[in-house]
Design an enzyme around this catalytic site. Structure first.
Site, PDB file in Angstrom:
ATOM      1  N   GLU A 139    -107.314  55.545 -11.300  1.00 42.89           N
ATOM      2  CA  GLU A 139    -108.513  55.673 -10.473  1.00 42.89           C
ATOM      3  C   GLU A 139    -109.394  56.783 -11.031  1.00 42.89           C
ATOM      4  O   GLU A 139    -108.907  57.857 -11.355  1.00 42.89           O
ATOM      5  CB  GLU A 139    -108.133  56.019  -9.028  1.00 42.89           C
ATOM      6  N   HIS A 151    -113.959  63.734  -6.575  1.00 43.71           N
ATOM      7  CA  HIS A 151    -113.776  63.707  -8.034  1.00 43.71           C
ATOM      8  C   HIS A 151    -114.791  64.631  -8.708  1.00 43.71           C
ATOM      9  O   HIS A 151    -115.968  64.652  -8.321  1.00 43.71           O
ATOM     10  CB  HIS A 151    -113.928  62.278  -8.577  1.00 43.71           C
ATOM     11  N   HIS A 226    -109.701  51.942  -1.122  1.00 44.30           N
ATOM     12  CA  HIS A 226    -109.987  52.588   0.170  1.00 44.30           C
ATOM     13  C   HIS A 226    -111.334  52.136   0.753  1.00 44.30           C
ATOM     14  O   HIS A 226    -112.299  52.883   0.803  1.00 44.30           O
ATOM     15  CB  HIS A 226    -109.844  54.110   0.125  1.00 44.30           C
ATOM     16  N   ARG A 237    -129.681  46.020   7.025  1.00 48.07           N
ATOM     17  CA  ARG A 237    -130.533  45.465   5.963  1.00 48.07           C
ATOM     18  C   ARG A 237    -129.990  45.770   4.570  1.00 48.07           C
ATOM     19  O   ARG A 237    -130.602  45.416   3.576  1.00 48.07           O
ATOM     20  CB  ARG A 237    -131.962  46.005   6.095  1.00 48.07           C
ATOM     21  N   ASP A 258    -105.018  56.493   8.533  1.00 50.11           N
ATOM     22  CA  ASP A 258    -104.547  57.776   9.076  1.00 50.11           C
ATOM     23  C   ASP A 258    -105.299  58.181  10.339  1.00 50.11           C
ATOM     24  O   ASP A 258    -105.000  59.206  10.946  1.00 50.11           O
ATOM     25  CB  ASP A 258    -104.647  58.892   8.015  1.00 50.11           C
ATOM     26  N   GLY A 259    -106.306  57.384  10.722  1.00 49.88           N
ATOM     27  CA  GLY A 259    -107.082  57.714  11.916  1.00 49.88           C
ATOM     28  C   GLY A 259    -108.201  58.702  11.627  1.00 49.88           C
ATOM     29  O   GLY A 259    -109.025  58.973  12.504  1.00 49.88           O
ATOM     30  N   HIS A 261    -109.709  58.916   7.987  1.00 45.99           N
ATOM     31  CA  HIS A 261    -110.548  58.247   6.982  1.00 45.99           C
ATOM     32  C   HIS A 261    -111.294  57.050   7.580  1.00 45.99           C
ATOM     33  O   HIS A 261    -112.399  56.735   7.156  1.00 45.99           O
ATOM     34  CB  HIS A 261    -109.697  57.779   5.796  1.00 45.99           C
ATOM     35  N   ASP A 284    -102.936  56.830  -0.175  1.00 46.60           N
ATOM     36  CA  ASP A 284    -103.878  57.715  -0.893  1.00 46.60           C
ATOM     37  C   ASP A 284    -103.441  59.168  -0.745  1.00 46.60           C
ATOM     38  O   ASP A 284    -104.257  60.089  -0.735  1.00 46.60           O
ATOM     39  CB  ASP A 284    -105.324  57.515  -0.423  1.00 46.60           C
TER      40      ASP A 284
END
Ligand SMILES: [Zn+2]
Length: 392
Positions: A139, A151, A226, A237, A258-259, A261, A284
């Site tokens: 990734e 990142h 994810h 739109r 996880d509640g 994210h 993740d």
């Protein structure tokens, strides 16, 4: 011949939960039944616990201070040992954005680890201690500046064909998934090249519009990394890549349950649109998962703060999760109201199919590897088996 009988369990098959027993012969599921009598070497009374296929975590970077980017066999082994405590019997070692040389080294070491892990199966005198490393998930690097998440921006760049070839050879056939932004220059060619090499192309950290996303999907993107997180936002739109991935049946959507994210309503929405065969639960999980609350210095020099299991950069952006796969399954049931056997399927069968291993793994069907776990009503893992051998 090694014969294991687990009786008095609530067995989670692909479509139902049934009270009964499971017989494993020579590491494979040999029979399932309400009542099985057999001559066996070991017999376990599950005392009403759930017997489930082992979870497969295709997207996890590390935990408890260890990271795939350490490029170290001992870190990978520690990740494997931590993973199985949470019901994971197989995982992909997931890399992160890094300098070319650093990435290639991490991929190289992970590939070696996978090879040794495969041989370890055949050496009876060297018992396995952790989950099986089933391959590598690459990734990063080739992701959108706008949706980079945590990142490091200075290392982001489009895919160059020659680098892709070097990376694939460093992986020695173990790279199963590559995640990048499909809208960047060179990405469509890379998607076709990966398809040819039987590597799953995943859309990740992307600012793609709906049309750009469809170009990627038509070229061969089959996985959304994810989903919703670090993706161009969906509005009425501007349906964006999110609507493309949710609507197109060729795409499996990863979800971090996880509640934090994803709101539970979004978990439900993904489930209702994709169904239990096209949602892939992932952790993740990152290095800081399991470490005490506090501030930590990352390899790239940036600080992250861990508070109540939520990991953030200084500017508040999420920087990976502290999730475990058994918690993901529990959350899908408790927070999103999804049936347990569907949540289990999204944590076992779907990921095994994503990485092309569903002929041998991912469900408790006769003939498949006896990779299985016992857990209680709260999805606390009580035992784990790989190839019919008890690991914990
Ligand atoms: Zn990511």
């Amino acid at each position: 011949m090694e014969r294991l009988l687990i009786k008095n369990a609530k067995i989670i098959t692909q479509n139902l939960i049934v009270d009964g027993s499971l017989l494993a012969l020579n590491g494979r599921v040999a029979a399932l039944g309400v009542h099985i009598e057999a001559d066996v070497d070991s017999e376990i009374d599950a005392k009403g616990l759930f017997l489930s296929p082992g979870f497969i975590d295709i997207h996890n970077h590390g935990r408890m201070g260890f990271d795939v980017m350490d490029a170290s066999v001992s870190s990978l082994l520690n990740i494997a040992i931590e993973q199985i405590k949470h019901g994971v019997t197989g995982f992909l070692a997931t890399t992160n954005t890094a300098e070319k040389g650093v990435l290639w080294r991490a991929v190289n070491v992970a590939a070696e680890f996978c090879d040794v892990d495969r041989q370890a199966e055949r050496t009876a005198n060297k018992p396995r201690r952790g989950a099986q490393c089933l391959g590598i998930y690459v990734e990063g690097n080739h992701i959108s500046m706008k949706k980079r998440g945590s990142h490091p921006p200075e290392l982001l760049r489009p895919i160059a064909q020659e680098n892709l070839n070097t990376l694939l050879s460093a992986g020695k056939g173990n790279i199963r998934v590559m995640a990048f932004a499909p809208e960047l220059p060179g990405s469509l060619d890379a998607i076709r090249r990966l398809r040819h090499a039987s590597v799953v192309a995943a859309a990740a950290h992307t600012d793609a519009t709906f049309d750009e996303a469809m170009d990627g999907i038509n070229a061969g993107v089959t996985l959304a990394a994810h989903t919703f997180n670090s993706m161009r936002a969906m509005t009425h739109r501007d349906p964006s890549i999110i609507a493309a991935c949710l609507l197109d049946d060729r795409v499996v959507c990863e979800a971090i349950a996880d509640g934090t994210h994803l709101d539970p309503a979004i978990l439900q929405l993904i489930y209702r649109l994709k169904g239990p065969d096209r949602v892939c639960l992932i952790s993740d999980s990152v290095r800081y998962n399991g470490l005490p609350d506090g501030q930590y210095n990352r390899d790239d020099g940036r600080d992250v703060t861990v508070k109540n299991g939520v990991i953030r950069l200084g500017d508040g952006r999420l920087a990976g999760s502290s999730l475990s796969m058994n918690e993901a399954v529990r959350n899908m049931v408790r927070l999103a109201g999804i049936p347990l056997f569907h949540a289990v399927r999204m944590a076992s069968f779907v990921p095994s199919r994503v990485i092309g291993m569903d002929a041998a793994k991912g469900s408790l069907d006769v003939g498949k590897d006896a990779d299985m776990i016992l857990f209680d009503e709260d999805v606390n893992v009580e035992a784990a088996f790989i190839g019919g051998k008890r690991i914990i």
